[in-house]
Design a protein around this motif. Structure first.
Motif, PDB file in Angstrom:
ATOM      1  N   TYR A 249       0.834  -1.194   0.000  1.00 26.20           N
ATOM      2  CA  TYR A 249       0.000   0.000   0.000  1.00 26.20           C
ATOM      3  C   TYR A 249       0.870   1.246   0.000  1.00 26.20           C
ATOM      4  N   LEU A 250       0.423   2.251  -0.741  1.00 24.21           N
ATOM      5  CA  LEU A 250       1.060   3.559  -0.815  1.00 24.21           C
ATOM      6  C   LEU A 250      -0.034   4.593  -0.615  1.00 24.21           C
ATOM      7  N   LEU A 251       0.093   5.404   0.446  1.00 23.40           N
ATOM      8  CA  LEU A 251      -1.004   6.278   0.840  1.00 23.40           C
ATOM      9  C   LEU A 251      -0.518   7.702   1.065  1.00 23.40           C
ATOM     10  N   ALA A 252      -1.344   8.652   0.635  1.00 22.03           N
ATOM     11  CA  ALA A 252      -1.025  10.069   0.828  1.00 22.03           C
ATOM     12  C   ALA A 252      -2.324  10.837   1.039  1.00 22.03           C
TER      13      ALA A 252
ATOM     14  N   ARG B 210      -3.801   6.989   6.481  1.00 25.22           N
ATOM     15  CA  ARG B 210      -3.772   5.925   7.487  1.00 25.22           C
ATOM     16  C   ARG B 210      -3.724   4.565   6.813  1.00 25.22           C
ATOM     17  N   GLY B 211      -2.732   3.772   7.183  1.00 21.50           N
ATOM     18  CA  GLY B 211      -2.625   2.400   6.717  1.00 21.50           C
ATOM     19  C   GLY B 211      -2.886   1.441   7.856  1.00 21.50           C
ATOM     20  N   VAL B 212      -3.636   0.377   7.573  1.00 21.19           N
ATOM     21  CA  VAL B 212      -3.997  -0.616   8.590  1.00 21.19           C
ATOM     22  C   VAL B 212      -3.651  -2.002   8.082  1.00 21.19           C
TER      23      VAL B 212
ATOM     24  N   ASN C 143       4.648 -11.501   7.631  1.00 19.75           N
ATOM     25  CA  ASN C 143       5.491 -10.331   7.842  1.00 19.75           C
ATOM     26  C   ASN C 143       4.810  -9.081   7.315  1.00 19.75           C
ATOM     27  N   HIS C 144       4.896  -8.022   8.102  1.00 15.74           N
ATOM     28  CA  HIS C 144       4.399  -6.714   7.702  1.00 15.74           C
ATOM     29  C   HIS C 144       5.459  -5.668   8.052  1.00 15.74           C
ATOM     30  N   HIS C 145       5.826  -4.840   7.072  1.00 13.36           N
ATOM     31  CA  HIS C 145       6.836  -3.803   7.284  1.00 13.36           C
ATOM     32  C   HIS C 145       6.353  -2.529   6.595  1.00 13.36           C
ATOM     33  N   ALA C 146       6.475  -1.392   7.275  1.00 15.94           N
ATOM     34  CA  ALA C 146       5.932  -0.151   6.728  1.00 15.94           C
ATOM     35  C   ALA C 146       6.810   1.037   7.097  1.00 15.94           C
ATOM     36  N   LEU C 147       6.671   2.096   6.276  1.00 15.33           N
ATOM     37  CA  LEU C 147       7.398   3.345   6.472  1.00 15.33           C
ATOM     38  C   LEU C 147       6.409   4.471   6.738  1.00 15.33           C
TER      39      LEU C 147
ATOM     40  N   ALA D   6       3.902   2.309   2.668  1.00 15.75           N
ATOM     41  CA  ALA D   6       4.483   3.618   2.973  1.00 15.75           C
ATOM     42  C   ALA D   6       3.339   4.629   3.033  1.00 15.75           C
ATOM     43  N   VAL D   7       3.362   5.483   4.062  1.00 22.58           N
ATOM     44  CA  VAL D   7       2.258   6.391   4.326  1.00 22.58           C
ATOM     45  C   VAL D   7       2.808   7.785   4.607  1.00 22.58           C
ATOM     46  N   GLN D   8       2.148   8.804   4.036  1.00 25.54           N
ATOM     47  CA  GLN D   8       2.557  10.172   4.304  1.00 25.54           C
ATOM     48  C   GLN D   8       1.324  11.059   4.501  1.00 25.54           C
TER      49      GLN D   8
END
Length: 394
Positions: free
Chosen positions: A245-248, A281-283, A302-306, A275-277
């Motif tokens: 997911y890529l969120l803005a 909101r990422g869930v 596995n879950h990894h996020a920025l 990655a979220v900016q």
């Protein structure tokens, strides 16, 4: 005439009106009358308040369903519009296509019940022999979609689904049954505007020696939730799920999965990255349940996020629930910022800061697609991510 509980909000009343006059619609209507729409008080929705998202009612549909990408030009395209569905292209032998009334799901409430209730009809795909041609499910803005897929023993199917509406409420329910040795490969792309509500649920039953592989990319919407429920009921069943997911802006995307191991010698591998900016909101919610009889289960999650800016939100809840004693199970979860040393390294070589950030985010997130065997499909996902990064970061 429908009697309505006085505690229901305006948005819930609008949802009641949007439900189809079918058995599934009546079941969803009864659920809303009894319990309302899911809110943050519900454990499974504590970071994704559907009632709040619909407080102003059901948005009017707008936008385009998009073109069929070049890598899927040979696909059988099935368009889902508010009026129904239509086919475009030729189909392989061994594919039977039927339509039936949308029936309620047993003992189910939530997104899947709503998705079943919005769809007046269910499209049934019966696979009786090997399929060389993918099926491309294209959802138009505001269109409900319900698809039931039955794969007979030793058959295969590639299924692609997209949802790209700028506004409106789009719902999707995919139900798949994989007989012995069958393989279902699914690719999914979701992108919505700030007035779009996107609800999707995929229920998969995986038989002995059968394989389910799913890859998805979400850019979010006003509210977007993609759920997966997979049940491995036969020895040697395999489930592999990849999601990015890529969120803005103020977009919201929720990736929720529950994998249930019911038979011995079954395998699950899950990898999610994001990655979220801004104020997005990422869930991520992922649960792997290993029942008592599912010995020799091998399950990895596995879950990894920025988090790219202050104000961004990422909520994660990985879970393992194990009742067997001869298993190999593990999960991992990390949430952090961009690597400052890597960013400094790129800056030192003359790459502008925004471009350097975009390169690092792309390398991080698109790892999800690295193991895809089809180069053109991998390029499709990577190009979608790269385009987003250029407009938002680079």
């Amino acid at each position: 005439m429908v009697l309505v509980a006085p505690s229901l909000a305006d948005g819930e009343l609008a949802v009641l009106e949007a439900l189809a006059p079918t058995q599934a619609g009546e079941a969803a209507r009864a659920s809303i009358l009894a319990q309302g729409l899911p809110t943050k008080r519900n454990e499974a929705f504590k970071w994704s308040d559907l009632r709040a998202a619909l407080q102003d009612g059901v948005p009017k549909p707008s936008g385009s369903a998009g073109m069929v990408p070049a890598c899927w030009q040979d696909a059988l395209v099935i368009d889902f519009t508010p009026e129904g569905f239509g086919l475009e292209g030729d189909k392989d032998a061994g594919l039977v296509i039927e339509s039936e009334e949308s029936l309620p799901l047993e003992d189910v409430v939530g997104v899947e019940s709503l998705a079943a209730g919005f769809a007046p009809r269910a499209l049934v795909l019966r696979i009786t022999s090997q399929q060389s041609r993918p099926i491309f499910l294209r959802r138009h803005p505001g269109a409900p979609m319900r698809v039931r897929v039955e794969l007979k023993a030793e058959t295969n199917l590639t299924l692609v689904d997209t949802s790209l509406g700028e506004a409106g409420l789009a719902s999707a329910l995919i139900e798949a049954e994989l007989a012995t040795g069958a393989t279902l490969t699914r690719y999914s792309l979701q992108q919505g505007g700030n007035k779009a509500i996107d609800l999707s649920h995929c229920r998969v039953t995986i038989g002995a020696g059968a394989t389910y592989e799913a890859t998805s990319l979400m850019f979010g919407a006003h509210f977007a939730r993609a759920e997966t429920l997979a049940r491995l009921i036969g020895a040697g069943g395999y489930c592999r799920i990849r999601g990015a997911y890529l969120l803005a802006g103020s977009s919201h995307a929720d990736m929720t999965s529950k994998i249930i191991h019911l038979s011995p010698d079954t395998f699950t591998e899950e990898l999610f990255k994001g990655a979220v900016q801004d104020r997005a909101r990422g869930v991520f919610q992922g649960k792997i349940l290993v029942e008592r009889g599912a010995q020799q289960t091998d399950a990895r999650q596995n879950h990894h996020a920025l988090m790219l800016t202050e104000g961004a939100q990422i909520d994660a809840k990985p879970e393992l629930e194990i009742y067997a004693d001869d298993v190999q199970c593990a999960h991992g979860n990390t949430i952090g910022a961009l690597d400052e040393e890597a960013l400094f390294y790129l800056r030192q070589r003359g790459i502008p800061e925004n471009q350097a950030k975009a390169l690092l985010i792309e390398a991080f997130v698109t790892e999800v697609f690295d193991t895809l065997s089809e180069q053109d499909v991998r390029d499709w996902f990577n190009d979608q991510a790269r385009t987003w990064l250029k407009s938002r970061v680079g």
